[in-house]
Scaffold this motif. Structure first.
Motif, short mmCIF file in Angstrom:
data_model
loop_
_atom_site.label_atom_id
_atom_site.label_comp_id
_atom_site.label_asym_id
_atom_site.label_seq_id
_atom_site.Cartn_x
_atom_site.Cartn_y
_atom_site.Cartn_z
N ALA A 2 -1.14 4.16 2.01
CA ALA A 2 -2.25 4.19 2.87
C ALA A 2 -2.91 5.31 2.40
O ALA A 2 -4.24 5.27 2.49
N ALA A 3 -2.48 6.43 2.18
CA ALA A 3 -3.23 7.86 1.81
C ALA A 3 -3.84 7.41 0.58
O ALA A 3 -5.00 7.79 0.18
N LEU A 4 -3.07 6.80 -0.38
CA LEU A 4 -3.73 6.43 -1.61
C LEU A 4 -4.95 5.46 -1.66
O LEU A 4 -5.98 5.67 -2.40
N ALA A 5 -4.90 4.68 -0.91
CA ALA A 5 -6.23 3.79 -0.73
C ALA A 5 -7.39 4.49 -0.21
O ALA A 5 -8.32 4.46 -0.88
N VAL A 6 -7.26 5.45 0.74
CA VAL A 6 -8.32 6.06 1.25
C VAL A 6 -8.74 7.22 0.13
O VAL A 6 -9.93 7.29 -0.19
#
Length: 243
Positions: A231-235
Motif C-alpha cells: 500500500a505504501a509503495l503505491a502511494v
C-alpha cells in the motif's frame, strides 16, 4: 505480452547475438512456460539491460534466443527501499513478492523486537529464499532492474540508514498520512519501514525517530504486515511520478 527471462549473458549481448538460457531458466522456459521456436521473448540481466528477440532453439536444458533489439534502462533515482520486519508464516514473503511486483528497488529484512519469526543462525537461508521470491516476481512483472535483498538488519542498522535517507515509519497511530509527505523535497532515497505483527515497539520508534525517521500512517485502518508495504509503495510511486 512476450515471456520474460533473466540471464547474465544479456549484459554484453547486442542485436544479432545469441543469448543462451541454461539450467533452471531453460527448464522453466521450455517445460513450464511451453516456449516455442520463433516465439518473441524478452531477456534481461536484472541490472537494466533489456533485450527483445525470438527463440531459435528450445529444450529443457538449453534455450537460444536471437537478439533483435537492446535498450538500457537507467537505475531508478531516488530509489525506494522496503524494510520488512520478519513475520510468521509466509506473511513477510507475501510482502516481498508484492513489493517487487509494484516496483520496490531494494529490500532489507529486519529482525524487529516483536518479530515472531527469528533468523538467528539461518539468515543465509532466509535471504536466499527472499532472493528467489524477488527474482521470480521481477520476471513476472517484466522489470529491467531486479531488487537486491540485503543482509538482515537490526534496529541499530536502520538508525544508521536513517541518517542518509528519508525514512518513513508506517505506524497506525501517526498523525500525518503518508500522502501528505513531499517526497520530491530532495533526492535522497525513500525508505519505508514495516513492522511485524505486533507493530514497531516504543523503543524502536524512539531509536529511529532520534535518527531522523518520521512516523506516517496509511489511512484510518490497520493493515497487516503483508499488505502495508504494498500500500505504501503505491502511494510513493504516484508521488514520485513513477505511475
Amino acid at each position: 505480452m512476450a515471456l520474460h527471462f533473466l540471464s547474465d549473458a544479456a549484459t554484453t549481448a547486442q542485436p544479432g547475438d545469441d543469448v543462451v538460457l541454461e539450467g533452471a531458466e531453460a527448464h522453466h522456459a521450455a517445460s513450464v512456460r511451453r516456449l516455442r521456436i520463433d516465439e518473441e521473448v524478452t531477456v534481461g540481466d536484472g541490472r537494466g539491460v533489456w533485450l527483445t528477440g525470438r527463440s531459435t532453439a528450445v529444450s529443457p536444458r538449453e534455450v537460444t534466443v536471437r537478439v533483435d533489439a537492446r535498450r538500457d534502462e537507467p537505475a531508478p533515482s531516488p530509489r525506494v527501499i522496503l524494510v520488512q520486519a520478519l513475520a510468521k508464516g509466509d506473511r513477510d514473503e507475501l510482502a516481498v513478492q508484492a513489493a517487487t511486483e509494484l516496483g520496490v528497488d531494494e529490500i532489507v529484512p529486519w529482525q524487529a523486537e516483536r518479530s515472531v519469526s527469528r533468523w538467528d543462525g539461518k539468515a543465509d537461508k532466509g535471504i536466499a529464499r527472499w532472493t528467489t521470491i524477488v527474482r521470480e516476481a521481477a520476471k513476472q512483472a517484466h522489470r529491467a532492474w531486479v531488487p537486491e535483498v540485503r543482509s538482515v538488519a537490526r534496529t541499530a542498522d536502520l538508525a544508521a540508514l536513517a541518517g542518509s535517507t528519508r525514512m518513513l515509519l508506517l505506524e497506525p497511530s501517526a498523525e500525518s498520512p503518508l500522502s501528505a509527505v513531499d517526497l520530491n523535497a530532495d533526492t535522497r532515497d525513500v525508505v519505508f519501514v514495516v513492522g511485524p505483527e505486533g507493530g514497531i515497539s516504543p523503543a524502536e520508534l524512539t531509536a529511529l525517530e532520534e535518527a531522523a525517521a518520521v512516523r506516517v500512517r496509511l489511512g484510518a485502518t490497520v493493515l497487516r504486515t503483508s499488505t502495508a508495504g504494498a500500500a505504501a509503495l503505491a502511494v510513493v510511486s504516484v508521488a514520485l511520478g513513477r505511475w
